[in-house]
Write a protein that holds these residues in place. Structure first.
Motif, PDB file in Angstrom:
ATOM      1  N   GLY A  34      45.060 -32.476  -6.695  1.00  0.00           N
ATOM      2  CA  GLY A  34      46.387 -32.894  -6.296  1.00  0.00           C
ATOM      3  C   GLY A  34      47.342 -33.148  -7.436  1.00  0.00           C
TER       4      GLY A  34
ATOM      5  N   ASP B 293      49.866 -34.623  -4.941  1.00  0.00           N
ATOM      6  CA  ASP B 293      49.249 -35.129  -3.709  1.00  0.00           C
ATOM      7  C   ASP B 293      47.857 -35.641  -4.040  1.00  0.00           C
ATOM      8  OD1 ASP B 293      48.708 -35.764  -1.096  1.00  0.00           O
ATOM      9  OD2 ASP B 293      48.378 -33.696  -0.432  1.00  0.00           O
TER      10      ASP B 293
ATOM     11  N   CYS C 172      53.476 -40.692  -6.943  1.00  0.00           N
ATOM     12  CA  CYS C 172      53.026 -39.368  -6.522  1.00  0.00           C
ATOM     13  C   CYS C 172      54.045 -38.825  -5.527  1.00  0.00           C
ATOM     14  CB  CYS C 172      51.643 -39.484  -5.884  1.00  0.00           C
ATOM     15  SG  CYS C 172      50.963 -37.951  -5.240  1.00  0.00           S
TER      16      CYS C 172
ATOM     17  N   SER D 104      53.657 -37.095  -2.824  1.00  0.00           N
ATOM     18  CA  SER D 104      53.292 -37.322  -1.425  1.00  0.00           C
ATOM     19  C   SER D 104      53.496 -38.777  -1.029  1.00  0.00           C
ATOM     20  CB  SER D 104      51.848 -36.888  -1.164  1.00  0.00           C
ATOM     21  OG  SER D 104      50.934 -37.638  -1.933  1.00  0.00           O
ATOM     22  N   TRP D 105      53.262 -39.709  -1.955  1.00  0.00           N
ATOM     23  CA  TRP D 105      53.466 -41.126  -1.649  1.00  0.00           C
ATOM     24  C   TRP D 105      54.947 -41.452  -1.472  1.00  0.00           C
ATOM     25  CZ3 TRP D 105      50.116 -43.447  -6.179  1.00  0.00           C
ATOM     26  CH2 TRP D 105      48.801 -42.939  -6.077  1.00  0.00           C
TER      27      TRP D 105
ATOM     28  N   SER E 171      56.292 -33.539   0.949  1.00  0.00           N
ATOM     29  CA  SER E 171      55.154 -32.723   1.360  1.00  0.00           C
ATOM     30  C   SER E 171      55.225 -31.379   0.650  1.00  0.00           C
ATOM     31  CB  SER E 171      55.170 -32.511   2.885  1.00  0.00           C
ATOM     32  OG  SER E 171      54.082 -31.698   3.288  1.00  0.00           O
TER      33      SER E 171
ATOM     34  N   THR F  64      52.573 -28.561  -2.089  1.00  0.00           N
ATOM     35  CA  THR F  64      51.272 -28.261  -2.661  1.00  0.00           C
ATOM     36  C   THR F  64      51.392 -28.171  -4.179  1.00  0.00           C
ATOM     37  OG1 THR F  64      51.593 -25.865  -2.569  1.00  0.00           O
ATOM     38  CG2 THR F  64      50.667 -26.952  -0.595  1.00  0.00           C
TER      39      THR F  64
END
Length: 223
Positions: A78, A159, A181, A183-184, A188, A190
């Motif tokens: 991630g 992520d 991060c 995602s945090w 969203s 990759t």
């Protein structure tokens, strides 16, 4: 600029990437092309030159001592790791080199994902800050210049698993700050998509620092 993209190989070991960057560094010193090495690593803890014993209170993984600046950090699933292995223009300006790498990340995080990323005076890396919260580092930057060419680079948290990443260490030796991060923060994406977004901006940002820019040899778009 050549891009060596290891993301298609899945998770790779730190030692493999480190060996590759050192072979490329030797090649750059012989006149070879500038390169970016892009990877996502197996879980690894590395300790830079400024690591103190108290930065590793309960490390759950073997610690690899490395010759970059900075303290202890984690690499793993991630997280996007990019190592520019490039020859810098003379005279080498180490501060300008660090700032150029930071600037490429900052512009990407702001323009691509809408987060107010910036620098913090006296602290390396790329940060998010909000009133009433501790400062949080979303991208660690640890660099080295040897004989006018660069090693190591940046690690952008895309992520990562909050329950395992950075456990047992004090990230970057900072007891008064946290890790961030994408995602945090509600983003969203990759690791591969993050690389696609970051690399063109990073190349554009570091271009003025490269010796090959003086030589007229730089391709501004990573291939």
């Amino acid at each position: 600029m050549d891009v060596i993209n290891l993301l298609g190989s899945g998770l790779v070991g730190y030692e493999e990437v480190d060996d590759l960057q050192r072979r490329l560094h030797a090649d750059v010193l012989r006149g070879g092309p500038d390169r970016l090495v892009v990877s996502q690593m197996t879980p690894t803890i590395t300790a830079g030159r400024h690591t103190r014993p108290e930065d590793l209170p309960d490390a759950p993984l073997p610690v690899i001592h490395v010759d970059r600046a900075g303290s202890a950090t984690w690499h793993g699933p991630g997280q996007l790791v990019v190592y520019p292995v490039v020859r810098l223009r003379e005279p080498v300006d180490l501060v300008a080199w660090i700032r150029s790498v930071e600037a490429g990340v900052i512009s990407t995080v702001r323009d691509e994902w809408g987060l107010d990323a910036h620098r913090i005076e006296g602290r390396a890396g790329v940060w998010l800050t909000d009133e009433g919260r501790r400062d949080r580092k979303i991208c660690a930057i640890g660099l080295k210049v040897a004989r006018g060419a660069t090693l190591h680079g940046l690690a952008l948290n895309v992520d990562i698993d909050p329950d395992s990443a950075f456990s047992g260490i004090i990230p970057c030796g900072l007891t008064d700050a946290d890790v961030a991060c994408l995602s945090w923060e509600g983003v969203s994406t990759t690791v591969s998509a993050a690389a696609d977004a970051l690399l063109p901006r990073l190349v554009e940002s570091i271009l003025p620092q490269l010796a090959s820019a003086d030589d007229g040899l730089v391709n501004r778009s990573p291939q």
